[in-house]
Design a protein around this motif. Structure first.
Motif, PDB file in Angstrom:
ATOM      1  N   LYS A  49      77.805  48.253  90.727  1.00 58.86           N
ATOM      2  CA  LYS A  49      76.372  48.123  90.468  1.00 58.86           C
ATOM      3  C   LYS A  49      75.623  48.734  91.647  1.00 58.86           C
ATOM      4  O   LYS A  49      76.238  49.117  92.648  1.00 58.86           O
ATOM      5  N   ALA A  50      74.285  48.778  91.512  1.00 60.63           N
ATOM      6  CA  ALA A  50      73.461  49.337  92.584  1.00 60.63           C
ATOM      7  C   ALA A  50      73.805  48.665  93.912  1.00 60.63           C
ATOM      8  O   ALA A  50      73.826  47.438  93.999  1.00 60.63           O
ATOM      9  N   GLY A  51      74.069  49.461  94.931  1.00 60.44           N
ATOM     10  CA  GLY A  51      74.458  48.935  96.238  1.00 60.44           C
ATOM     11  C   GLY A  51      75.916  49.197  96.545  1.00 60.44           C
ATOM     12  O   GLY A  51      76.361  49.127  97.694  1.00 60.44           O
TER      13      GLY A  51
ATOM     14  N   TYR B  43      67.944  46.513 103.416  1.00 59.36           N
ATOM     15  CA  TYR B  43      67.668  45.731 102.204  1.00 59.36           C
ATOM     16  C   TYR B  43      68.255  44.333 102.335  1.00 59.36           C
ATOM     17  O   TYR B  43      67.787  43.384 101.711  1.00 59.36           O
TER      18      TYR B  43
ATOM     19  N   THR C  96      77.851  45.246  96.574  1.00 60.79           N
ATOM     20  CA  THR C  96      77.212  44.415  95.551  1.00 60.79           C
ATOM     21  C   THR C  96      78.194  43.618  94.698  1.00 60.79           C
ATOM     22  O   THR C  96      78.054  42.410  94.549  1.00 60.79           O
TER      23      THR C  96
ATOM     24  N   TYR D 135      68.554  60.518  90.506  1.00 67.65           N
ATOM     25  CA  TYR D 135      68.267  60.066  91.873  1.00 67.65           C
ATOM     26  C   TYR D 135      66.791  59.741  91.968  1.00 67.65           C
ATOM     27  O   TYR D 135      66.017  60.085  91.072  1.00 67.65           O
TER      28      TYR D 135
ATOM     29  N   ALA E  88      70.323  49.688 100.826  1.00 68.50           N
ATOM     30  CA  ALA E  88      71.677  49.331 101.240  1.00 68.50           C
ATOM     31  C   ALA E  88      72.689  50.013 100.336  1.00 68.50           C
ATOM     32  O   ALA E  88      72.510  50.106  99.128  1.00 68.50           O
TER      33      ALA E  88
ATOM     34  N   ILE F 246      63.291  56.176  88.888  1.00 68.27           N
ATOM     35  CA  ILE F 246      63.234  55.012  89.767  1.00 68.27           C
ATOM     36  C   ILE F 246      64.588  54.332  89.810  1.00 68.27           C
ATOM     37  O   ILE F 246      65.168  54.041  88.765  1.00 68.27           O
ATOM     38  N   LEU F 247      65.057  54.123  91.000  1.00 68.04           N
ATOM     39  CA  LEU F 247      66.361  53.482  91.131  1.00 68.04           C
ATOM     40  C   LEU F 247      66.200  51.976  91.033  1.00 68.04           C
ATOM     41  O   LEU F 247      65.177  51.428  91.400  1.00 68.04           O
ATOM     42  N   PRO F 248      67.222  51.319  90.522  1.00 69.00           N
ATOM     43  CA  PRO F 248      67.121  49.875  90.379  1.00 69.00           C
ATOM     44  C   PRO F 248      67.100  49.185  91.738  1.00 69.00           C
ATOM     45  O   PRO F 248      67.748  49.616  92.666  1.00 69.00           O
ATOM     46  N   ARG F 249      66.304  48.189  91.799  1.00 72.25           N
ATOM     47  CA  ARG F 249      66.278  47.353  93.017  1.00 72.25           C
ATOM     48  C   ARG F 249      66.596  45.952  92.541  1.00 72.25           C
ATOM     49  O   ARG F 249      65.708  45.189  92.181  1.00 72.25           O
ATOM     50  N   LYS F 250      67.862  45.655  92.493  1.00 75.44           N
ATOM     51  CA  LYS F 250      68.249  44.378  91.903  1.00 75.44           C
ATOM     52  C   LYS F 250      68.393  43.297  92.965  1.00 75.44           C
ATOM     53  O   LYS F 250      68.186  43.530  94.128  1.00 75.44           O
ATOM     54  N   GLY F 251      68.797  42.134  92.504  1.00 72.95           N
ATOM     55  CA  GLY F 251      68.919  41.004  93.406  1.00 72.95           C
ATOM     56  C   GLY F 251      70.199  41.001  94.217  1.00 72.95           C
ATOM     57  O   GLY F 251      70.865  42.010  94.358  1.00 72.95           O
TER      58      GLY F 251
END
Lengths: 361, 72
Positions: free
Chosen positions: A313-315, A198, A272, A291, A158, A119-124
């Motif tokens: 970071k993620a994004g 996103y 990000t 992935y 994104a 699971i990929l991170p879905r951060k703020g």
């Protein structure tokens, strides 16, 4: 989403745990305090230990059949309770029935691991503390700068617009396969949006006129062999996409690339963490990357660590990594990272795989 | 002494197969080439299974966490 199994990896890991345990055991008994030197013969190991080869052969022979069974998540080689080599079968829960007690005479050991998920991170929202005065997740006036949020029309995600590139008089957006082409799942012609869904309001909506290009080409990610690049391009125009970063970034990259060297100072602007600085910690790196759809191995990679905090970071996937000087020579295409390290594909390999050049100064 | 590139070629697969190792590359410490090993987190089992050096090159271990593709 399909669940990640990565049986080959699991298989390999188990085989080696044992081989290395044997190697370490031999070493410890001879000179417990001496520095441990891994020699080719020790790395092979196993000659003096239990016969692993029969277990490995059984694992290989029955892998496909066992993996096809419901509830089986992995298969490997390990040790049974009595210390003899065994075929280890990893299961989603303890109640998988109908598995044989032995395979070709090798004991089978069941190990309830649960399913392996990826699971990929879905951060703020951004807040990575990077430089740059703009918010890269915002909707930018066309032509949009590089280093900003983009995404494929068919997913609420994104990534980053890495650079504008050219081929045969046409201009394209350069980013990752997993940003533009949905990890191999996309069809050519799908719209590329700025910002990525996103980052839209309401989140995941597709505002009018958000397309800035269409998917033109991507390099497939191979989940069962070695990769060098996670890259794709989308057709665009100079009225849709500019060739320089937003204010506060490095501006327009050079069209001349530079191979990464250890210690090289680099920078990037991304969705990000905005514009950050770092240095190359490792080159020619082999890295296993998680992935959503599986694990892929990348070779000849560039590893970057941040100067202050995380370099990415993620994004930030898709960001162009350039030298940290006024030339801004492209060095790598950012696509992955851990807590402290960022991984980039060598830019030379990215550009030659897609047949493009950086639209730079 | 063999070149760092040759040594990496020979040992990358076995290093990558150690549970917890997520990456292996060429590094440098105090001007000398090293084997750069990335691990998800440091564990006793990794301490035991990672050598201090390989064919004369120091093994430099960095804790990176799991390496993930970075879309949002």
């Amino acid at each position: 989403m399909p669940r990640s199994r990565s049986s080959a990896e699991v298989t390999l890991r188990f085989a080696l745990v044992l081989a290395l345990a044997v190697a370490a055991g031999c070493n410890d008994s001879t000179s417990p305090s001496a520095p441990r030197e891994l020699t080719p013969s020790l790395a092979r190991g196993g000659q003096q230990g239990p016969d692993l080869h029969a277990a490995m052969a059984a694992r290989a022979k029955y892998e496909a059949r066992m993996m096809a069974r419901r509830g089986v998540e992995g298969i490997g080689v390990g040790l049974a309770e009595d210390g003899t080599p065994a075929v280890v079968i990893m299961t989603s829960n303890g109640a998988v029935g109908g598995l044989p007690p032995t395979l070709d005479g090798i004991p089978v050991k069941l190990m309830p691991t649960g399913p392996f998920s990826a699971i990929l991170p879905r951060k703020g929202k951004p807040g990575g503390g990077g430089g740059g005065s703009a918010d890269p997740t915002a909707t930018f006036a066309r032509p949009v700068p590089i280093g900003v949020s983009i995404g494929n029309e068919n997913e609420c995600a994104a990534g980053t617009l890495g650079a504008r590139v050219t081929k045969g008089g046409n201009v394209y957006i350069l980013s990752n396969n997993h940003v533009l082409a949905r990890q191999n799942a996309a069809s050519l012609g799908e719209d590329i949006l700025q910002p990525g869904r996103y980052d839209t309001s309401p989140q995941c909506s597709i505002p009018a006129n958000s397309s800035i290009g269409t998917l033109a080409q991507f390099v497939r990610i191979n989940f069962s062999g070695n990769n060098t690049v996670d890259a794709a391009i989308a057709s665009t125009t100079t009225s849709m996409v500019g060739s320089a970063t937003f204010t506060g970034g490095y501006g327009q990259p050079s069209s001349t690339t530079k191979g990464a060297t250890i210690g090289m100072l680099v920078q990037k602007c991304g969705r990000t963490t905005s514009c950050t600085h770092g240095s190359v910690a490792s080159i020619d790196a082999t890295v296993r990357v998680q992935y959503e759809t599986g694990v892929a191995t990348f070779v000849n990679q560039v590893v970057v660590t941040g100067k202050r905090g995380a370099f990415s970071k993620a994004g930030d996937s898709g960001s162009l990594i350039v030298t940290d000087d006024s030339n801004a020579n492209p060095v790598a295409l950012l696509f992955a990272g851990g807590q402290t390290s960022t991984i980039g594909n060598p830019i030379g390999a990215v550009l030659s795989a897609l047949g493009v050049t950086i639209d730079g100064k | 002494m063999p070149s760092i590139t040759d040594v990496l070629k020979r040992h990358t697969d076995s290093l990558m197969s150690i549970p917890g190792v997520v990456g292996v590359g060429r590094g440098e410490k105090d001007g000398a080439p090293t084997i750069y090993v990335m691990v998800e987190r440091m564990t006793d089992s990794l301490r035991r299974s990672l050598p201090d050096s390989i064919e004369g090159y120091a093994v430099d271990v960095t804790v990176t966490g799991e390496i993930k593709a970075q879309p949002e």
